[in-house]
Design an enzyme around this catalytic site. Structure first.
Site, PDB file in Angstrom:
ATOM      1  N   GLU A  26      46.248  41.987  40.602  1.00  0.00           N
ATOM      2  CA  GLU A  26      47.093  41.065  41.360  1.00  0.00           C
ATOM      3  C   GLU A  26      47.518  39.893  40.477  1.00  0.00           C
ATOM      4  O   GLU A  26      46.793  39.514  39.533  1.00  0.00           O
ATOM      5  CB  GLU A  26      46.308  40.544  42.574  1.00  0.00           C
ATOM      6  CG  GLU A  26      47.006  39.458  43.392  1.00  0.00           C
ATOM      7  CD  GLU A  26      48.191  40.010  44.165  1.00  0.00           C
ATOM      8  OE1 GLU A  26      49.233  40.242  43.512  1.00  0.00           O
ATOM      9  OE2 GLU A  26      48.065  40.189  45.384  1.00  0.00           O
TER      10      GLU A  26
ATOM     11  N   HIS B  87      47.565  48.329  48.229  1.00  0.00           N
ATOM     12  CA  HIS B  87      46.262  48.429  48.899  1.00  0.00           C
ATOM     13  C   HIS B  87      46.389  48.210  50.409  1.00  0.00           C
ATOM     14  O   HIS B  87      47.377  47.655  50.903  1.00  0.00           O
ATOM     15  CB  HIS B  87      45.286  47.386  48.325  1.00  0.00           C
ATOM     16  CG  HIS B  87      45.749  45.969  48.525  1.00  0.00           C
ATOM     17  ND1 HIS B  87      45.613  45.287  49.717  1.00  0.00           N
ATOM     18  CD2 HIS B  87      46.364  45.106  47.679  1.00  0.00           C
ATOM     19  CE1 HIS B  87      46.104  44.070  49.602  1.00  0.00           C
ATOM     20  NE2 HIS B  87      46.580  43.940  48.376  1.00  0.00           N
TER      21      HIS B  87
END
Length: 311
Positions: free
Chosen positions: A122, A28
């Site tokens: 994550e 990201h």
């Protein structure tokens, strides 16, 4: 003999015909927590947004991905062959925002599908989740990082969070799903005329563990790896061996900067250039096998001490 070899080659080509041309991993864009880690104390990890710079990074990454997708190979494809993309994305806001900006670069008909995938999230650094008015929630982070470095990134479990090994289990489950989607041809509109790029938008540690799982790297090899920067792209592309390789799109120097050892780079190069069915996978390589033994018996029964000092 020639006919037999041709039959094997034709069978090989038919087996890889429906495989995605590339599996593209992208981290990201820059998030607010990348600028100031104290953001974790007040914002749930999955809600942390991109910064304006992170949005710009994602848009630039979209342009790069489209250029890559436009680079269509010429091995046996019809003249009207196109190259499309199927996206898997972490459910975290910074990953989904990155994907939204990436897709702006693609014509709608080139995006054949998007799936939010929780197993690409994550790693849980749960130590930030217990805030106290009298205690700085970030005060112990430096000590935690020090403990993680000493213990090892893969096995160290963050307080109230996850270890790399926990993420490995999730990623392994996702890889099985990915292969099932590929085998069932769920990612294609028309496999006969389309090259497919599978794009995975995820997080630094998750991407490293995906690579570890995909290439069967050891925990020791994992510890040497360096994570991708924000919106950095790492490309696994089918080599002539029929195996995916980082070496098709990335040179040795780049892979060395990522922390790959000489043996790991050699393996990637063999994946890229070996003839069909002649590639010897990393775990079957004699140098890799010898590293597990202090001494082994040779074929003639004699004892080879210390595996020739690991060559």
């Amino acid at each position: 003999m020639f006919q037999l070899e041709m039959a094997k080659f034709i069978n090989f080509k038919s087996n890889i015909k429906h495989l995605p041309k590339r599996i593209i991993l992208i981290r990201h864009g820059q998030s607010s927590a990348n600028l100031d880690r104290n953001v974790y104390a007040n914002t749930p990890d999955h809600k942390i947004p991109l910064t304006p710079h992170g949005i710009d990074q994602a848009r630039e990454a979209g342009r790069k991905l489209l250029d890559l997708a436009n680079n269509i190979s010429d091995h046996g494809n019809p003249p009207n062959c196109s190259s499309n993309a199927y996206f898997y994305v972490s459910p975290y806001e910074r990953a989904k925002s990155t994907l939204r900006e990436i897709i702006r670069a693609f014509p709608r008909h080139r995006v054949v599908g998007v799936r939010e995938e929780c197993r690409l999230r994550e790693k849980d650094y749960g130590c930030f989740q217990h805030k106290s008015e009298s205690v700085d929630p970030m005060a112990g982070w430096d000590k935690i990082e020090e403990d993680c470095e000493k213990y090892g990134r893969f096995f160290y479990r963050f307080p109230n969070g996850e270890s790399g090994a926990d993420v490995y289990n999730s990623v392994s489950s996702f890889v099985e799903t990915l292969w099932r989607d590929i085998d069932m041809k769920r990612l294609y509109n028309d496999p006969s005329s389309v090259e497919l790029n599978v794009v995975i938008v995820s997080h630094e540690e998750t991407i490293l563990i995906f690579l570890m799982r995909w290439f069967h790297w050891s925990t020791e090899q994992f510890e040497s790896l360096k994570g991708p920067k924000n919106c950095e792209i790492r490309v696994l592309e089918l080599g002539s061996s029929g195996e995916y390789s980082l070496a098709v799109q990335h040179d040795d120097e780049t892979m060395k900067e990522w922390g790959l050892s000489d043996e790991m780079i050699e393996d990637q190069n063999q994946r890229a250039i070996a003839k069909p069915r002649e590639y010897v996978s990393n775990e079957k390589n004699p140098r890799y096998l010898n590293s597990f033994f202090d001494s082994i018996d040779t074929d003639d029964g004699s004892h080879q001490q210390d595996a020739d000092q690991n060559n």
